[in-house]
Design a protein around this motif. Structure first.
Motif, short mmCIF file in Angstrom:
data_model
loop_
_atom_site.label_atom_id
_atom_site.label_comp_id
_atom_site.label_asym_id
_atom_site.label_seq_id
_atom_site.Cartn_x
_atom_site.Cartn_y
_atom_site.Cartn_z
N HIS A 1 44.65 76.29 22.95
CA HIS A 1 43.21 76.44 23.16
C HIS A 1 42.82 77.90 22.96
CE1 HIS A 1 42.88 72.45 24.88
NE2 HIS A 1 43.87 72.74 25.71
N LYS A 2 41.61 78.13 22.48
CA LYS A 2 41.07 79.48 22.42
C LYS A 2 40.03 79.62 23.52
CE LYS A 2 38.84 82.96 19.62
NZ LYS A 2 38.26 83.32 18.31
N LEU A 3 40.18 80.66 24.31
CA LEU A 3 39.18 80.97 25.34
C LEU A 3 38.16 81.91 24.71
CD1 LEU A 3 41.51 81.52 28.42
CD2 LEU A 3 40.30 79.45 27.74
N ALA A 4 36.96 81.42 24.54
CA ALA A 4 35.94 82.17 23.83
C ALA A 4 35.55 83.46 24.54
CB ALA A 4 34.70 81.29 23.62
N ALA A 5 35.44 83.41 25.85
CA ALA A 5 34.96 84.57 26.61
C ALA A 5 35.86 85.79 26.44
CB ALA A 5 34.82 84.23 28.09
N THR A 6 37.15 85.57 26.25
CA THR A 6 38.09 86.68 26.15
C THR A 6 38.77 86.77 24.79
OG1 THR A 6 39.85 85.32 27.07
CG2 THR A 6 38.59 86.67 28.63
N SER A 7 38.42 85.88 23.88
CA SER A 7 39.07 85.81 22.56
C SER A 7 40.59 85.82 22.72
CB SER A 7 38.63 86.97 21.67
OG SER A 7 37.27 86.83 21.34
N SER A 8 41.06 84.99 23.62
CA SER A 8 42.50 84.88 23.85
C SER A 8 42.92 83.43 23.69
CB SER A 8 42.86 85.43 25.23
OG SER A 8 42.14 84.77 26.23
N TYR A 9 44.22 83.23 23.62
CA TYR A 9 44.78 81.91 23.31
C TYR A 9 45.73 81.49 24.43
CZ TYR A 9 42.83 83.16 18.83
OH TYR A 9 41.96 83.53 17.84
N LEU A 10 45.78 80.17 24.66
CA LEU A 10 46.56 79.61 25.75
C LEU A 10 47.21 78.32 25.27
CD1 LEU A 10 47.04 79.69 28.91
CD2 LEU A 10 45.03 78.24 29.07
N ALA A 11 48.51 78.18 25.50
CA ALA A 11 49.19 76.93 25.15
C ALA A 11 48.63 75.82 26.03
CB ALA A 11 50.69 77.07 25.36
N CYS A 12 48.34 74.69 25.42
CA CYS A 12 47.79 73.54 26.13
C CYS A 12 48.80 73.05 27.16
CB CYS A 12 47.48 72.43 25.13
SG CYS A 12 46.83 70.94 25.88
N THR A 13 48.30 72.73 28.35
CA THR A 13 49.19 72.26 29.41
C THR A 13 49.16 70.75 29.57
OG1 THR A 13 47.49 72.61 31.09
CG2 THR A 13 49.05 74.41 30.70
N ALA A 14 48.37 70.05 28.77
CA ALA A 14 48.34 68.59 28.86
C ALA A 14 49.69 68.05 28.40
CB ALA A 14 47.22 68.02 28.00
N ASP A 15 50.05 66.91 28.91
CA ASP A 15 51.35 66.33 28.57
C ASP A 15 51.37 65.63 27.22
OD1 ASP A 15 50.02 63.96 29.00
OD2 ASP A 15 51.22 63.36 30.72
N GLY A 16 50.21 65.54 26.59
CA GLY A 16 50.16 64.93 25.27
C GLY A 16 50.07 63.42 25.28
N SER A 17 49.98 62.82 26.45
CA SER A 17 49.92 61.37 26.52
C SER A 17 48.55 60.83 26.18
CB SER A 17 50.34 60.89 27.92
OG SER A 17 49.43 61.38 28.88
N HIS A 18 47.58 61.70 26.08
CA HIS A 18 46.23 61.28 25.74
C HIS A 18 45.51 62.42 25.04
CE1 HIS A 18 45.96 63.37 29.58
NE2 HIS A 18 44.78 63.75 29.17
N PRO A 19 44.56 62.11 24.17
CA PRO A 19 43.77 63.17 23.55
C PRO A 19 42.80 63.73 24.59
CG PRO A 19 42.95 61.04 22.87
CD PRO A 19 44.19 60.79 23.70
N HIS A 20 42.50 65.00 24.49
CA HIS A 20 41.52 65.58 25.41
C HIS A 20 40.70 66.63 24.67
CE1 HIS A 20 44.81 68.41 25.65
NE2 HIS A 20 44.03 69.27 26.22
N PRO A 21 39.79 66.18 23.82
CA PRO A 21 39.01 67.13 23.05
C PRO A 21 38.08 67.96 23.93
CG PRO A 21 38.19 64.92 22.71
CD PRO A 21 39.44 64.80 23.51
N GLU A 22 37.68 67.43 25.07
CA GLU A 22 36.84 68.18 25.97
C GLU A 22 37.71 68.65 27.13
OE1 GLU A 22 35.81 65.11 24.84
OE2 GLU A 22 34.42 65.95 23.40
N VAL A 23 37.61 69.93 27.42
CA VAL A 23 38.46 70.50 28.45
C VAL A 23 37.69 71.61 29.15
CG1 VAL A 23 39.54 72.15 26.87
CG2 VAL A 23 40.77 71.41 28.89
N ALA A 24 38.00 71.81 30.41
CA ALA A 24 37.41 72.91 31.16
C ALA A 24 38.54 73.83 31.61
CB ALA A 24 36.65 72.38 32.37
#
Length: 185
Positions: free
Chosen positions: A85-108
């Motif tokens: 994921h890209k965090l827009a406020a800080t222009s930084s990147y984070l590895a997704c922590t979802a387990d991949g068992s489902h799509p999650h296009p919307e995230v907080a």
């Protein structure tokens, strides 16, 4: 870029996450190249949001000749593959922590302004509401929400320091409290 040993509680190991990434890319007809995998591994190991140039600095030691465009392209690929994921406020990147068992296009994201810790919150309810809005003809540019605050670990007195919770009269919604690290609000 400093890294923490181990990995966030409850998540698979680094190698398991990379194996999952390879499988996910393969299922999408995508190729997780050695460079892309190395960028992904660095993000997982960091266990926090990282700026592209910090990734570049870390990786240049083991990948001489690495240039910013290569890192940015790898990050774009990893985002498109649903691994980062890209965090827009800080222009930084984070590895997704979802387990991949489902799509999650919307995230907080719950972001601590003191320590920088980020909790990823799957937005099932948000997803349902956005689907309704799309069906009504609304169009969206971004599909993530960044909520800034102070995690429970950084809050000296925790939620008790804020006093009693009073609902906002117009909405009945409670004000935001510090969030518990690793557990959301």
């Amino acid at each position: 870029m400093p890294t923490r040993s181990g990995h966030p509680k409850g998540l698979p190991s680094l190698d398991e996450r990379v194996r999952h990434a390879r499988d996910k890319c393969s299922a999408q007809g995508l190729k997780l190249t050695a460079q892309r995998e190395r960028v992904y591994r660095a993000l997982i190991a960091a266990a926090r949001p990282v700026k592209a140039y910090d990734l570049l600095s870390e990786l240049q030691g083991e990948m001489p000749g690495l240039v910013p465009m290569t890192v940015y392209r790898a990050l774009e690929f990893l985002i498109a593959a649903g691994l980062v994921h890209k965090l827009a406020a800080t222009s930084s990147y984070l590895a997704c922590t979802a387990d991949g068992s489902h799509p999650h296009p919307e995230v907080a994201f719950l972001i601590c302004q003191r320590c920088g810790h980020v909790d990823e919150v799957d937005g099932h309810a948000l997803s349902a509401r956005l689907l309704e809005a799309r069906a009504a003809g609304q169009h969206f540019v971004a599909q993530s929400i960044e909520i800034n605050g102070v995690c429970g670990s950084c809050s000296k007195e925790g939620a008790a320091a804020l006093g009693p919770v009073e609902a906002v009269p117009e909405t009945g919604v409670e004000p935001v409290r510090p969030f518990a690290r690793g557990g959301g609000f």
